[in-house]
Design a protein around this motif. Structure first.
Motif, PDB file in Angstrom:
ATOM      1  N   VAL A 128       7.164  -5.018   8.492  1.00  0.00           N
ATOM      2  CA  VAL A 128       6.094  -5.616   8.448  1.00  0.00           C
ATOM      3  C   VAL A 128       4.800  -4.669   7.641  1.00  0.00           C
ATOM      4  N   VAL A 129       4.968  -3.469   8.068  1.00  0.00           N
ATOM      5  CA  VAL A 129       4.047  -2.269   7.449  1.00  0.00           C
ATOM      6  C   VAL A 129       4.188  -2.282   6.103  1.00  0.00           C
ATOM      7  N   SER A 130       5.429  -2.186   5.420  1.00  0.00           N
ATOM      8  CA  SER A 130       5.666  -2.130   4.190  1.00  0.00           C
ATOM      9  C   SER A 130       5.293  -3.138   3.518  1.00  0.00           C
ATOM     10  N   TYR A 131       5.629  -4.597   3.909  1.00  0.00           N
ATOM     11  CA  TYR A 131       5.133  -5.643   3.276  1.00  0.00           C
ATOM     12  C   TYR A 131       3.896  -5.892   3.231  1.00  0.00           C
ATOM     13  N   ASN A 132       3.052  -5.526   4.206  1.00  0.00           N
ATOM     14  CA  ASN A 132       1.682  -5.733   4.329  1.00  0.00           C
ATOM     15  C   ASN A 132       0.874  -4.631   3.135  1.00  0.00           C
ATOM     16  N   ALA A 133       1.658  -3.407   3.308  1.00  0.00           N
ATOM     17  CA  ALA A 133       0.944  -2.446   2.052  1.00  0.00           C
ATOM     18  C   ALA A 133       1.202  -3.000   0.799  1.00  0.00           C
ATOM     19  N   ILE A 142       3.674   2.718  -3.004  1.00  0.00           N
ATOM     20  CA  ILE A 142       4.140   2.717  -1.756  1.00  0.00           C
ATOM     21  C   ILE A 142       5.578   3.589  -1.867  1.00  0.00           C
ATOM     22  N   TYR A 143       5.618   4.506  -0.862  1.00  0.00           N
ATOM     23  CA  TYR A 143       6.983   5.476  -0.691  1.00  0.00           C
ATOM     24  C   TYR A 143       7.329   5.268   0.558  1.00  0.00           C
ATOM     25  N   GLU A 144       8.484   4.595   0.829  1.00  0.00           N
ATOM     26  CA  GLU A 144       9.138   4.577   2.293  1.00  0.00           C
ATOM     27  C   GLU A 144       9.984   5.817   2.429  1.00  0.00           C
ATOM     28  N   ILE A 145       9.928   6.241   3.544  1.00  0.00           N
ATOM     29  CA  ILE A 145      10.641   7.450   4.089  1.00  0.00           C
ATOM     30  C   ILE A 145      11.262   7.090   5.484  1.00  0.00           C
ATOM     31  N   ASP A 146      12.681   7.318   5.458  1.00  0.00           N
ATOM     32  CA  ASP A 146      13.450   7.360   6.710  1.00  0.00           C
ATOM     33  C   ASP A 146      13.064   8.462   7.468  1.00  0.00           C
ATOM     34  N   THR A 147      12.706   8.270   8.806  1.00  0.00           N
ATOM     35  CA  THR A 147      12.192   9.390   9.677  1.00  0.00           C
ATOM     36  C   THR A 147      13.320   9.438  10.989  1.00  0.00           C
ATOM     37  N   SER A 148      14.270   8.583  10.688  1.00  0.00           N
ATOM     38  CA  SER A 148      15.395   8.331  11.951  1.00  0.00           C
ATOM     39  C   SER A 148      15.882   9.952  12.190  1.00  0.00           C
ATOM     40  N   ASN A 149      16.210  10.589  11.343  1.00  0.00           N
ATOM     41  CA  ASN A 149      16.909  11.902  11.592  1.00  0.00           C
ATOM     42  C   ASN A 149      16.279  13.184  11.149  1.00  0.00           C
ATOM     43  N   THR A 150      14.947  13.010  10.851  1.00  0.00           N
ATOM     44  CA  THR A 150      14.293  14.323  10.399  1.00  0.00           C
ATOM     45  C   THR A 150      13.220  14.871  11.600  1.00  0.00           C
ATOM     46  N   THR A 151      12.758  15.890  11.136  1.00  0.00           N
ATOM     47  CA  THR A 151      11.542  16.293  12.049  1.00  0.00           C
ATOM     48  C   THR A 151      10.178  16.136  11.219  1.00  0.00           C
ATOM     49  N   PRO A 152       8.962  16.081  11.829  1.00  0.00           N
ATOM     50  CA  PRO A 152       7.806  15.870  11.320  1.00  0.00           C
ATOM     51  C   PRO A 152       7.592  16.792  10.202  1.00  0.00           C
ATOM     52  N   GLY A 153       7.986  18.115  10.378  1.00  0.00           N
ATOM     53  CA  GLY A 153       7.734  19.065   9.342  1.00  0.00           C
ATOM     54  C   GLY A 153       8.371  18.776   8.098  1.00  0.00           C
ATOM     55  N   GLU A 154       9.678  18.378   8.081  1.00  0.00           N
ATOM     56  CA  GLU A 154      10.355  17.998   6.880  1.00  0.00           C
ATOM     57  C   GLU A 154       9.942  16.963   6.244  1.00  0.00           C
ATOM     58  N   ARG A 174      12.533  -0.061  -0.348  1.00  0.00           N
ATOM     59  CA  ARG A 174      14.032   0.279  -0.479  1.00  0.00           C
ATOM     60  C   ARG A 174      14.935   0.062   1.149  1.00  0.00           C
ATOM     61  N   ILE A 175      14.321   0.261   1.965  1.00  0.00           N
ATOM     62  CA  ILE A 175      14.784   0.206   3.384  1.00  0.00           C
ATOM     63  C   ILE A 175      14.926  -1.003   3.884  1.00  0.00           C
ATOM     64  N   ASP A 176      16.179  -1.476   4.216  1.00  0.00           N
ATOM     65  CA  ASP A 176      16.335  -2.981   4.812  1.00  0.00           C
ATOM     66  C   ASP A 176      17.357  -2.850   6.046  1.00  0.00           C
ATOM     67  N   TRP A 177      16.683  -2.752   7.177  1.00  0.00           N
ATOM     68  CA  TRP A 177      17.347  -2.650   8.415  1.00  0.00           C
ATOM     69  C   TRP A 177      18.202  -3.930   8.497  1.00  0.00           C
ATOM     70  N   LEU A 178      17.710  -5.022   8.239  1.00  0.00           N
ATOM     71  CA  LEU A 178      18.506  -6.289   8.426  1.00  0.00           C
ATOM     72  C   LEU A 178      19.829  -6.254   7.975  1.00  0.00           C
ATOM     73  N   SER A 179      20.157  -5.367   6.982  1.00  0.00           N
ATOM     74  CA  SER A 179      21.470  -5.144   6.202  1.00  0.00           C
ATOM     75  C   SER A 179      22.376  -4.493   6.918  1.00  0.00           C
ATOM     76  N   VAL A 180      21.792  -3.513   8.105  1.00  0.00           N
ATOM     77  CA  VAL A 180      22.734  -2.450   8.795  1.00  0.00           C
ATOM     78  C   VAL A 180      22.827  -2.883  10.307  1.00  0.00           C
ATOM     79  N   LEU A 181      22.151  -3.888  10.813  1.00  0.00           N
ATOM     80  CA  LEU A 181      22.200  -4.327  12.025  1.00  0.00           C
ATOM     81  C   LEU A 181      23.030  -5.239  12.225  1.00  0.00           C
TER      82      LEU A 181
END
Length: 193
Positions: A128-133, A142-154, A174-181
């Protein structure tokens, strides 16, 4: 005239922590949009059902645009509703994304109720946030960044590298969670009861 760098995402994706790290790293001014709206009285009421304030989006957008107009440098704006900002003052939008199952655990650790968790995880699943942006700023900002396994500093370091052209990451969604769940995983978040 200053320019705005937006760090956006649903609650739990790390936008506040990343924004603070980025401000520390770059020296840019930071505005946490929700907090700023409350401090300035730019709210129209309280939504009891959602347990949150209703922001006066037009007034808030005008005020942030005036801040940018009176600034010389960059301003980092941390928000989950970037679409209210004037695109003419926004240079880049970094949408932080987190795998829905990781996000669920983060929100549970905050003690949130199931309805609020499901609503936010489903917003992340659907992007939703990506689509609205995207509808306001266009894919090139727009740049999507996956924060699942990173620190805020990284993540802050990556954002700083993108801003200084040290990291070559193309803009876009580029991130599509529907395709991985799985269907079973998706069904866990469909109810807002």
């Amino acid at each position: 005239m200053g320019k705005i760098i937006v760090v956006a995402g649903v609650p739990g994706t790390g936008k506040t922590s990343v924004s603070r790290e980025l401000a520390s790293l770059t020296g840019f001014q930071l505005i946490e949009l929700g907090r700023y709206a409350l401090e300035r009285g730019l709210v129209t009421g309280f939504d009891d059902e959602r347990g949150s304030y209703v922001i006066d989006e037009d007034a808030l957008s005008r005020e942030v645009s005036m801040l940018a107009g009176n600034s010389e440098g960059y301003i980092i704006v941390s928000t989950h509703y970037p679409e209210i900002l004037d695109p003419s003052v926004v240079e880049k939008v970094f949408v932080l994304r987190t795998h829905p199952l990781v996000l669920e655990k983060r929100l549970e650790s905050r003690g949130w109720d199931r309805r609020k968790i499901n609503e936010n995880v489903m917003a992340e699943i659907l992007g939703v946030v990506s689509y609205n942006a995207l509808t306001v700023f266009g894919e090139e900002k727009i740049y999507e960044i996956d924060t699942s396994n990173t620190t805020p500093g990284e993540v802050a370091g990556l954002v700083a590298d993108i801003l200084s052209n040290k990291a070559v990451i193309p803009p876009g969604i580029r991130i599509d969670w529907l395709s991985v769940l799985s269907a079973e995983e998706l069904s866990r978040f469909e109810s807002y009861e």
